[in-house]
Design a protein around this motif. Structure first.
Motif, PDB file in Angstrom:
ATOM      1  N   TRP A 165       2.387 -11.713 -24.330  1.00 66.72           N
ATOM      2  CA  TRP A 165       2.518 -10.171 -23.895  1.00 66.72           C
ATOM      3  C   TRP A 165       1.821 -10.549 -22.397  1.00 66.72           C
ATOM      4  CZ3 TRP A 165      -2.599  -7.046 -25.180  1.00 66.72           C
ATOM      5  CH2 TRP A 165      -2.414  -5.774 -24.326  1.00 66.72           C
ATOM      6  N   SER A 166       2.807 -10.043 -21.254  1.00 69.98           N
ATOM      7  CA  SER A 166       2.574 -10.162 -20.064  1.00 69.98           C
ATOM      8  C   SER A 166       2.733  -8.862 -19.051  1.00 69.98           C
ATOM      9  CB  SER A 166       3.485 -11.378 -19.471  1.00 69.98           C
ATOM     10  OG  SER A 166       4.760 -10.986 -19.378  1.00 69.98           O
ATOM     11  N   LYS A 167       2.993  -7.742 -19.967  1.00 66.29           N
ATOM     12  CA  LYS A 167       3.262  -6.394 -19.363  1.00 66.29           C
ATOM     13  C   LYS A 167       2.353  -5.470 -19.650  1.00 66.29           C
ATOM     14  CE  LYS A 167       8.422  -7.289 -19.051  1.00 66.29           C
ATOM     15  NZ  LYS A 167       9.810  -6.896 -19.727  1.00 66.29           N
ATOM     16  N   PRO A 208       0.513  -1.998 -20.088  1.00 63.85           N
ATOM     17  CA  PRO A 208       0.948  -0.790 -20.235  1.00 63.85           C
ATOM     18  C   PRO A 208       0.594   0.231 -19.304  1.00 63.85           C
ATOM     19  CG  PRO A 208      -0.869  -1.156 -21.698  1.00 63.85           C
ATOM     20  CD  PRO A 208      -0.371  -2.372 -21.308  1.00 63.85           C
ATOM     21  N   PRO A 227       8.475 -14.164 -25.241  1.00 64.11           N
ATOM     22  CA  PRO A 227       7.963 -12.996 -24.478  1.00 64.11           C
ATOM     23  C   PRO A 227       7.950 -11.662 -25.347  1.00 64.11           C
ATOM     24  CG  PRO A 227      10.144 -13.592 -23.726  1.00 64.11           C
ATOM     25  CD  PRO A 227       9.722 -14.725 -24.526  1.00 64.11           C
ATOM     26  N   ILE A 228       6.921 -10.894 -25.389  1.00 63.84           N
ATOM     27  CA  ILE A 228       7.042  -9.736 -26.237  1.00 63.84           C
ATOM     28  C   ILE A 228       6.568  -8.571 -25.522  1.00 63.84           C
ATOM     29  CG2 ILE A 228       6.601 -10.865 -28.469  1.00 63.84           C
ATOM     30  CD1 ILE A 228       3.689  -9.897 -28.252  1.00 63.84           C
ATOM     31  N   ASP A 229       6.898  -7.346 -25.980  1.00 60.06           N
ATOM     32  CA  ASP A 229       6.343  -6.197 -25.393  1.00 60.06           C
ATOM     33  C   ASP A 229       5.732  -5.507 -26.667  1.00 60.06           C
ATOM     34  OD1 ASP A 229       7.476  -6.151 -22.845  1.00 60.06           O
ATOM     35  OD2 ASP A 229       9.470  -5.600 -23.711  1.00 60.06           O
ATOM     36  N   LEU A 230       4.622  -4.655 -26.209  1.00 58.21           N
ATOM     37  CA  LEU A 230       3.842  -4.086 -27.126  1.00 58.21           C
ATOM     38  C   LEU A 230       4.621  -2.844 -27.714  1.00 58.21           C
ATOM     39  CD1 LEU A 230      -0.052  -4.058 -26.404  1.00 58.21           C
ATOM     40  CD2 LEU A 230       1.536  -5.677 -27.582  1.00 58.21           C
ATOM     41  N   SER A 235      -2.214 -13.368 -23.890  1.00 57.87           N
ATOM     42  CA  SER A 235      -2.104 -12.464 -22.956  1.00 57.87           C
ATOM     43  C   SER A 235      -3.058 -12.843 -21.929  1.00 57.87           C
ATOM     44  CB  SER A 235      -2.094 -10.918 -23.258  1.00 57.87           C
ATOM     45  OG  SER A 235      -3.546 -10.704 -23.370  1.00 57.87           O
TER      46      SER A 235
END
Length: 477
Positions: A273-275, A277, A305-308, A385
């Protein structure tokens, strides 16, 4: 080192030994709890004028407790692996015989007659309480300063913040002023200062550590350990975990005891998780964490890579946090509010302005997000992260200068989502920025899976050793 502070690079310094090493030394008689406690007290007294980590140092009480521990070890009857371990407590949990001020001039200086459940469990385990650590007023923000106690500073650079709200505990850990440090984490208040000061910090699964009285900030607020290693986090967390019937929110059962689990990373499926919110990820931190990820190859782990899941997580968190601030402020008489931190007053006012329908909607949205996070951690063994999206910045500021941000919540974006969803999350150091400031690496596990997550953190600590040797061998005194 910055600020003219000379590091002590002695790996045998008793102030730098881990709990397991101290247990072995106590058992062998090569060190005593009294010797170690005296060294921790001297370290605390030496660093406090520099960094303002402590509100109070209890020399008399600590020496008495250490003496009792020494007798138990000599008799071969220690109470636990925490027996005789120098420990600090944040100025936000009740401690029998101590004044607890919550970092606020609006509170009384009268001594408490009762321990909070986590404190009682640590006392029962034989931990030696050496002092109380600083927090911002009511623990409301992710830096540590208050009108009552002043500014707490980062030992890596005293012009920078150590983060918060458990900033004093982090500084005590980083400088060797104690081994175990009790912190609280409502939106990153353990993990942010751990990242900023190069130590380890754990937000356990919600309910593992009992809490009383309930936090005004509700069920986003956790109690957990801070230390210099993941193994010490595990030992301390075990000592302060258990069922306490005063904590209605804890649930009816207790979670399984913690313990080392081998090969947790072997072939693991890991989501990266690198982006954040909200806010933006600093390029130096992104580079350090990306480099750290390459060490997972040795375990045969797969990193994707994942997004929450979820929508506007910042707005969702602020509905919970700001209304909590309003509830806390309501306990303070209007005549006593003039000296309260203006930022706290601002968020309390914003929280009071939320209508009931908006708050109920936020609670329902949180439930959906939490369930989605449970599903995500059913698909992945762990999520990793950055510990924070920014490095430590100048003291006295709520947000990094020039960032365009207005509130700490905006840059704490790798922390607060996991308070909403209540999974265990651990931060360990993974390197330094070009400016010589620590970078944290966060590992998140499924709810109740604290032991596997901490074991993974311990394995990563060992893998990261070439990048983090400075954190293990340096003191600031």
């Amino acid at each position: 080192m910055p600020n003219g502070i000379s590091p002590i690079a002695d790996a045998d310094d008793p102030c730098r030994l881990a709990a397991a090493e101290l247990n072995a030394a106590y058992r062998a008689g090569s060190l005593s709890p009294v010797e170690v406690t005296l060294a921790a007290l001297e370290r605390a007294e030496a660093i406090n004028p520099l960094f303002n980590a402590f509100t109070m140092i209890d020399r008399k009480g600590a020496i008495e407790a250490a003496g009792a521990s020494e007798k138990r070890w000599r008799a071969g009857e220690p109470l636990s692996a925490a027996d005789g371990i120098p420990t600090t407590l944040k100025d936000i949990v009740w401690v029998k015989g101590w004044s607890v001020r919550y970092g606020s001039r609006t509170t009384t200086s009268a001594a408490y007659d009762k321990d909070a459940p986590a404190v009682a469990l640590l006392r029962r385990a034989g931990a030696v309480f050496i002092g109380q650590t600083t927090t911002p007023e009511f623990g409301w923000k992710a830096i540590t300063d208050s009108g009552l106690c002043g500014i707490t500073r980062n030992p890596w650079n005293a012009q920078k913040t150590p983060g918060g709200s458990s900033g004093g505990a982090a500084v005590a850990a980083a400088t060797g002023a104690g081994v175990f440090h009790l912190g609280t984490d409502g939106g990153g208040s353990i993990r942010i200062p751990a990242s900023f000061t190069g130590i380890a910090g754990l937000k356990p699964t919600f309910g593992r550590v009992p809490a009383y009285p309930s936090s005004a900030f509700g069920t986003v607020a956790h109690i957990g350990p801070m230390a210099r290693t993941a193994l010490d986090l595990s030992i301390m967390a075990d000592a302060m975990s258990g069922r306490d019937i005063s904590d209605w929110q804890q649930g009816v059962g207790t979670l399984a005891p913690l313990g080392r689990i081998e090969d947790t990373l072997l072939g693991a499926r890991i989501g990266y998780w690198s982006k954040p919110p909200s806010g933006a990820l600093d390029s130096g931190i992104a580079a350090a964490v990306s480099h750290a990820l390459t060490y997972l190859d040795a375990f045969g782990a797969t990193v994707e890579p994942i997004d929450l899941p979820g929508g506007d997580l910042l707005d969702l968190f602020q509905h919970h946090w700001f209304t909590g601030a309003a509830a806390r402020l309501a306990l303070v008489a209007p005549s006593e509010r003039a000296g309260i931190d203006p930022g706290f007053l601002e968020i309390a006012e914003a929280g009071a302005a939320f209508d009931v329908q908006a708050l109920v909607a936020a609670q329902l949205e949180r439930a959906e997000f939490g369930a989605a996070m449970d599903r995500l951690l059913d698909a992945y063994d762990f999520i990793v992260s950055p510990g924070t999206s920014v490095p430590a910045f100048d003291v006295g500021l709520e947000v990094p200068p020039g960032s365009g941000l207005s509130r700490w919540t905006e840059w704490a974006a790798f922390s607060y989502p996991i308070n909403l969803s209540q999974q265990p999350a651990c931060v360990i150091p993974c390197g330094m920025t070009a400016a010589g400031l620590p970078v944290g690496f966060q590992i998140i596990g499924a709810r109740g899976d604290d032991a596997r997550m901490l074991s993974a953190a311990a394995d990563l600590e060992a893998a990261f050793l070439p990048m983090t040797e400075a954190f293990r061998l340096k003191d600031f005194a």
